[in-house]
Design a protein around this motif. Structure first.
Motif, PDB file in Angstrom:
ATOM      1  N   ARG A 269      40.445   3.312 -25.892  1.00  0.00           N
ATOM      2  CA  ARG A 269      41.618   2.994 -26.731  1.00  0.00           C
ATOM      3  C   ARG A 269      41.719   3.901 -27.954  1.00  0.00           C
ATOM      4  NH1 ARG A 269      40.981  -2.112 -29.063  1.00  0.00           N
ATOM      5  NH2 ARG A 269      43.017  -1.695 -29.987  1.00  0.00           N
ATOM      6  N   ARG A 270      40.764   4.805 -28.113  1.00  0.00           N
ATOM      7  CA  ARG A 270      40.730   5.606 -29.333  1.00  0.00           C
ATOM      8  C   ARG A 270      41.869   6.616 -29.413  1.00  0.00           C
ATOM      9  NH1 ARG A 270      34.091   6.398 -29.567  1.00  0.00           N
ATOM     10  NH2 ARG A 270      33.668   4.138 -29.782  1.00  0.00           N
ATOM     11  N   ALA A 271      42.224   7.199 -28.305  1.00  0.00           N
ATOM     12  CA  ALA A 271      43.350   8.144 -28.316  1.00  0.00           C
ATOM     13  C   ALA A 271      44.631   7.425 -28.709  1.00  0.00           C
ATOM     14  CB  ALA A 271      43.506   8.793 -26.936  1.00  0.00           C
ATOM     15  N   GLU A 272      44.805   6.218 -28.187  1.00  0.00           N
ATOM     16  CA  GLU A 272      45.986   5.415 -28.534  1.00  0.00           C
ATOM     17  C   GLU A 272      45.966   5.056 -30.022  1.00  0.00           C
ATOM     18  OE1 GLU A 272      47.715   0.932 -27.618  1.00  0.00           O
ATOM     19  OE2 GLU A 272      46.194   1.819 -26.289  1.00  0.00           O
ATOM     20  N   GLU A 273      44.779   4.706 -30.535  1.00  0.00           N
ATOM     21  CA  GLU A 273      44.655   4.337 -31.952  1.00  0.00           C
ATOM     22  C   GLU A 273      44.944   5.543 -32.848  1.00  0.00           C
ATOM     23  OE1 GLU A 273      43.512   1.200 -34.819  1.00  0.00           O
ATOM     24  OE2 GLU A 273      44.411   1.373 -32.819  1.00  0.00           O
ATOM     25  N   SER A 274      44.483   6.709 -32.433  1.00  0.00           N
ATOM     26  CA  SER A 274      44.751   7.930 -33.196  1.00  0.00           C
ATOM     27  C   SER A 274      46.244   8.246 -33.222  1.00  0.00           C
ATOM     28  CB  SER A 274      43.978   9.105 -32.595  1.00  0.00           C
ATOM     29  OG  SER A 274      44.181  10.279 -33.353  1.00  0.00           O
TER      30      SER A 274
ATOM     31  N   ALA B 205      40.806  14.247 -40.897  1.00  0.00           N
ATOM     32  CA  ALA B 205      39.648  13.443 -41.308  1.00  0.00           C
ATOM     33  C   ALA B 205      39.757  12.031 -40.753  1.00  0.00           C
ATOM     34  CB  ALA B 205      39.546  13.415 -42.826  1.00  0.00           C
ATOM     35  N   ALA B 206      40.957  11.454 -40.823  1.00  0.00           N
ATOM     36  CA  ALA B 206      41.152  10.098 -40.299  1.00  0.00           C
ATOM     37  C   ALA B 206      40.992  10.082 -38.780  1.00  0.00           C
ATOM     38  CB  ALA B 206      42.524   9.579 -40.705  1.00  0.00           C
ATOM     39  N   SER B 207      41.548  11.087 -38.112  1.00  0.00           N
ATOM     40  CA  SER B 207      41.460  11.145 -36.647  1.00  0.00           C
ATOM     41  C   SER B 207      40.003  11.280 -36.189  1.00  0.00           C
ATOM     42  CB  SER B 207      42.288  12.318 -36.121  1.00  0.00           C
ATOM     43  OG  SER B 207      43.662  12.139 -36.439  1.00  0.00           O
TER      44      SER B 207
ATOM     45  N   ALA C  24      38.042   8.750 -33.758  1.00  0.00           N
ATOM     46  CA  ALA C  24      37.351   9.232 -32.556  1.00  0.00           C
ATOM     47  C   ALA C  24      35.937   8.669 -32.453  1.00  0.00           C
ATOM     48  CB  ALA C  24      37.319  10.756 -32.561  1.00  0.00           C
ATOM     49  N   LYS C  25      35.403   8.237 -33.595  1.00  0.00           N
ATOM     50  CA  LYS C  25      34.072   7.637 -33.602  1.00  0.00           C
ATOM     51  C   LYS C  25      34.128   6.112 -33.486  1.00  0.00           C
ATOM     52  CE  LYS C  25      32.065  11.357 -36.406  1.00  0.00           C
ATOM     53  NZ  LYS C  25      31.414  11.685 -37.716  1.00  0.00           N
ATOM     54  N   GLY C  26      35.347   5.567 -33.387  1.00  0.00           N
ATOM     55  CA  GLY C  26      35.474   4.137 -33.177  1.00  0.00           C
ATOM     56  C   GLY C  26      36.077   3.358 -34.319  1.00  0.00           C
TER      57      GLY C  26
ATOM     58  N   ALA D 139      42.490   2.422 -37.110  1.00  0.00           N
ATOM     59  CA  ALA D 139      43.398   3.319 -37.829  1.00  0.00           C
ATOM     60  C   ALA D 139      43.513   2.944 -39.308  1.00  0.00           C
ATOM     61  CB  ALA D 139      44.769   3.320 -37.154  1.00  0.00           C
ATOM     62  N   PRO D 140      43.688   1.645 -39.675  1.00  0.00           N
ATOM     63  CA  PRO D 140      43.776   1.314 -41.099  1.00  0.00           C
ATOM     64  C   PRO D 140      42.510   1.669 -41.876  1.00  0.00           C
ATOM     65  CG  PRO D 140      44.638  -0.481 -39.767  1.00  0.00           C
ATOM     66  CD  PRO D 140      43.955   0.465 -38.828  1.00  0.00           C
ATOM     67  N   SER D 141      41.333   1.355 -41.299  1.00  0.00           N
ATOM     68  CA  SER D 141      40.094   1.654 -42.014  1.00  0.00           C
ATOM     69  C   SER D 141      39.866   3.155 -42.095  1.00  0.00           C
ATOM     70  CB  SER D 141      38.893   0.976 -41.331  1.00  0.00           C
ATOM     71  OG  SER D 141      38.683   1.493 -40.025  1.00  0.00           O
ATOM     72  N   ALA D 142      40.286   3.895 -41.091  1.00  0.00           N
ATOM     73  CA  ALA D 142      40.165   5.355 -41.121  1.00  0.00           C
ATOM     74  C   ALA D 142      41.057   5.945 -42.213  1.00  0.00           C
ATOM     75  CB  ALA D 142      40.533   5.944 -39.766  1.00  0.00           C
ATOM     76  N   ALA D 143      42.259   5.390 -42.384  1.00  0.00           N
ATOM     77  CA  ALA D 143      43.164   5.862 -43.437  1.00  0.00           C
ATOM     78  C   ALA D 143      42.530   5.689 -44.810  1.00  0.00           C
ATOM     79  CB  ALA D 143      44.494   5.119 -43.362  1.00  0.00           C
ATOM     80  N   VAL D 144      41.906   4.540 -45.030  1.00  0.00           N
ATOM     81  CA  VAL D 144      41.268   4.265 -46.323  1.00  0.00           C
ATOM     82  C   VAL D 144      40.053   5.159 -46.527  1.00  0.00           C
ATOM     83  CG1 VAL D 144      40.023   2.526 -47.659  1.00  0.00           C
ATOM     84  CG2 VAL D 144      42.115   1.894 -46.430  1.00  0.00           C
ATOM     85  N   ALA D 145      39.211   5.295 -45.501  1.00  0.00           N
ATOM     86  CA  ALA D 145      37.999   6.104 -45.623  1.00  0.00           C
ATOM     87  C   ALA D 145      38.326   7.582 -45.838  1.00  0.00           C
ATOM     88  CB  ALA D 145      37.133   5.926 -44.394  1.00  0.00           C
ATOM     89  N   ALA D 146      39.319   8.088 -45.120  1.00  0.00           N
ATOM     90  CA  ALA D 146      39.700   9.494 -45.271  1.00  0.00           C
ATOM     91  C   ALA D 146      40.254   9.739 -46.675  1.00  0.00           C
ATOM     92  CB  ALA D 146      40.733   9.882 -44.222  1.00  0.00           C
ATOM     93  N   THR D 147      40.998   8.781 -47.184  1.00  0.00           N
ATOM     94  CA  THR D 147      41.545   8.909 -48.533  1.00  0.00           C
ATOM     95  C   THR D 147      40.431   8.939 -49.565  1.00  0.00           C
ATOM     96  OG1 THR D 147      43.575   7.771 -47.872  1.00  0.00           O
ATOM     97  CG2 THR D 147      43.099   7.868 -50.234  1.00  0.00           C
TER      98      THR D 147
END
Length: 566
Positions: free
Chosen positions: A43-48, A92-94, A98-100, A103-111
């Motif tokens: 599901r990671r490609a879909e989440e990205s 950075a978010a993508s 890709a590591k699991g 999307a919302p948590s990746a947006a915050v972490a990348a920021t």
């Protein structure tokens, strides 16, 4: 119980009304963001893709708002839209997704990653942290199906309080609903402050203790003194507002041209960023354009705009002020305004790096094409614009630029934003036909203070005596050589400071068009000798509050005397 807070005044005016805080931003808790819950690999490609689509949707909305605004507001909205689609941030978010990561948590972490880098760089890059956090919250809200965050529309005219505001929020304010703006952070030359001035609403920044004021609390804001009165006496507050309204009505009647009470001419000009803002500026009593920022034609472009495209944009501004003075600033990119079609070096301090004129040194074709476009627009319109380069630091740089401008039959000048240029003003003026002082950057560089730092807001106050001394040096050099010296920073929007600048020898003042009536009316109420007296009083002080008070004591007393004699 009445309580008084103080901050750095940015836009003059008096307002009384209920306090209003922006709505809450999205919840960043692990539970809300889905942090700690690993997304299945299939599901990671879909989440990205979901993240990328959300970022694109936010960027599209910001660009739509940019198209509905003009001037600085349009410029910063376009730049913020670019952040939403920044390849580094999305990458950075993508990578996290890709590591699991969700999307919302990746947006915050990348920021968080990018904010840490921007903060460490300081200067103009640190200013982008507010913008990036704003983009993060809009994307997270989009991903979670929440309403887009931002400033609510008040039910009654209110005074907006905030720790800080993203330019995207400030640009969307309705002056009829938001009657004043007060922030705990920020500086007097931040983008938010500049947009508040463009909107013409009272603004005070760097106010300590602001968080103690609850929404709905009645407050009185004085954008001239920087005073915030909490729970003021209704009768006193109403009287102060009424007094200001009478003053505003007198100011609104001023129709130009700019001159002192004894007839000394001072050109009152407008800062614009495109044809739309130039046409809007013609509704104010300005005599022309003192600063045409050309960055809007270049921002978010994947490739350099052609000479034809640029000429069409420049022609719109020249046509709006046909027969009037138009001063064009060549591309001021780099630092917080990177070009997508230029490889910018990794710099420890971009604000002191390759920006403004220095990009043209590395990429001379960009300047050559821009000057060709300006010349073409001038030929087609029958105008002869003045053209100036930003971030000039030496007479040699000024001479090289002037030669290129004069080859095309245009009037050559440079910006004085670097202290070195002010110190060497006689040598620089010998190479050009005019100079224009950019007080925002000159103040920041003179005081070695980030203009976005609330802790350093007093240092970036344009009333700093050290900055006034540098302006005096430049003006004196201009008088000695018989060449114009303008000011195109936001300092020119302060009516009392405008008088001080004229007293120092400045010959033209350019700022947000909405500031023109107040500046022109104040100049018309005093003589040149009084402006000189106010300038001398300000120069004799050692801090901005003292300079402001010393000048006001001279100008206010003379204004009363002059008004009584008419």
């Amino acid at each position: 119980m009445t309580k008084i807070l103080t901050g750095t005044p940015v836009v003059g005016g008096v307002a009384h009304g209920p306090a209003l805080w922006p709505g809450r931003r999205p919840d960043h808790s692990a539970e809300a963001l889905g942090a700690g819950v690993e997304i299945a690999e299939d599901r990671r490609a879909e989440e990205s893709a979901r993240f990328t689509e959300a970022a694109a949707a936010v960027a599209a909305r910001l660009r739509e708002r940019a198209s509905q605004n003009t001037g600085v507001a349009a410029e910063v909205l376009a730049a913020t839209a670019g952040l939403a689609e920044d390849r580094g941030w999305i990458g950075a978010a993508s990578a996290l997704i890709a590591k699991g990561a969700s999307a919302p948590s990746a947006a915050v972490a990348a920021t968080e990653q990018f904010a840490a880098v921007f903060t460490k760089l300081g200067g103009l890059m640190a200013e982008r942290v507010t913008d990036l956090n704003d983009v993060r919250d809009r994307v997270v809200a989009e991903l979670l199906g929440l309403p887009e965050p931002g400033v609510p529309t008040p039910e009654v005219p209110s005074i907006l309080l905030a720790d800080d505001l993203a330019p995207a929020d400030t640009a969307g304010l309705d002056p009829a609903a938001t009657i004043a703006l007060v922030t705990r952070l920020g500086g007097p030359t931040s983008h938010t402050a500049i947009i508040a001035r463009q909107l013409g609403i009272p603004c005070v920044v760097a106010v300590g203790g602001l968080g103690e004021i609850e929404s709905g609390t009645a407050i009185l804001v004085d954008g001239t003194t920087g005073e915030i009165v909490v729970d003021p006496d209704d009768a006193v507050a109403s009287a102060r507002v009424e007094e200001y309204r009478h003053h505003a009505a007198r100011v609104a009647g001023w129709s130009g041209p700019g001159r002192t009470a004894d007839g000394v001419e001072v050109a009152i000009l407008a800062n614009v960023a495109d044809g739309a803002s130039a046409r809007a500026a013609t509704g104010q009593p300005v005599e022309g354009v003192g600063l045409f920022r050309t960055e809007l034609a270049f921002l978010e472009r994947a490739d350099e705009p052609s000479v034809e495209e640029q000429a069409a944009i420049y022609r719109e501004v020249l046509d709006a002020f046909a027969g009037g003075k138009v001063v064009v600033r060549t591309l001021d990119a780099g630092s917080d305004k990177p070009l997508r079609f230029v490889s910018h070096p990794d710099e420890a301090n971009p604000a002191l790096g390759v920006r403004g004129d220095r990009i043209a040194l590395a990429h001379p074709e960009i300047r050559a094409h821009q000057l060709d476009a300006i010349a073409r627009a001038a030929e087609e319109s029958g105008a002869r614009p003045w053209v100036m380069a930003p971030m000039i630091a030496s007479p040699a740089e000024a001479a090289a630029f002037a030669a290129q401008v004069r080859e095309r039959g245009l009037v050559a000048g440079v910006m004085v934003e670097v202290p070195a240029a002010a110190i060497l003003a006689p040598a620089i003026l010998a190479e050009v036909d005019f100079v224009s002082i950019g007080t925002n950057d000159l103040t920041q560089y003179t005081m070695a203070a980030d203009r976005m730092s609330a802790d350093l807001a007093a240092l970036t106050d344009p009333w700093q005596p050290a900055v006034l001394h540098l302006i005096s040096m430049v003006a004196q050099a201009g008088r000695g050589q018989g060449k114009p010296v303008g000011v195109c920073g936001e300092a020119a929007a302060d009516p009392y400071l405008a008088c001080v600048l004229v007293g120092l020898g400045v010959t033209s003042l350019s700022s947000a068009p909405v500031a023109a009536p107040a500046v022109g009316a104040q100049l018309g109420a005093v003589t040149l000798d009084v402006c000189k007296e106010a300038a001398a009083a300000a120069l004799a002080t050692t801090d901005p509050a003292g300079a402001r008070a010393a000048a006001a004591a001279v100008l206010a007393s003379d204004e009363v005397r002059f008004a009584a004699s008419r």
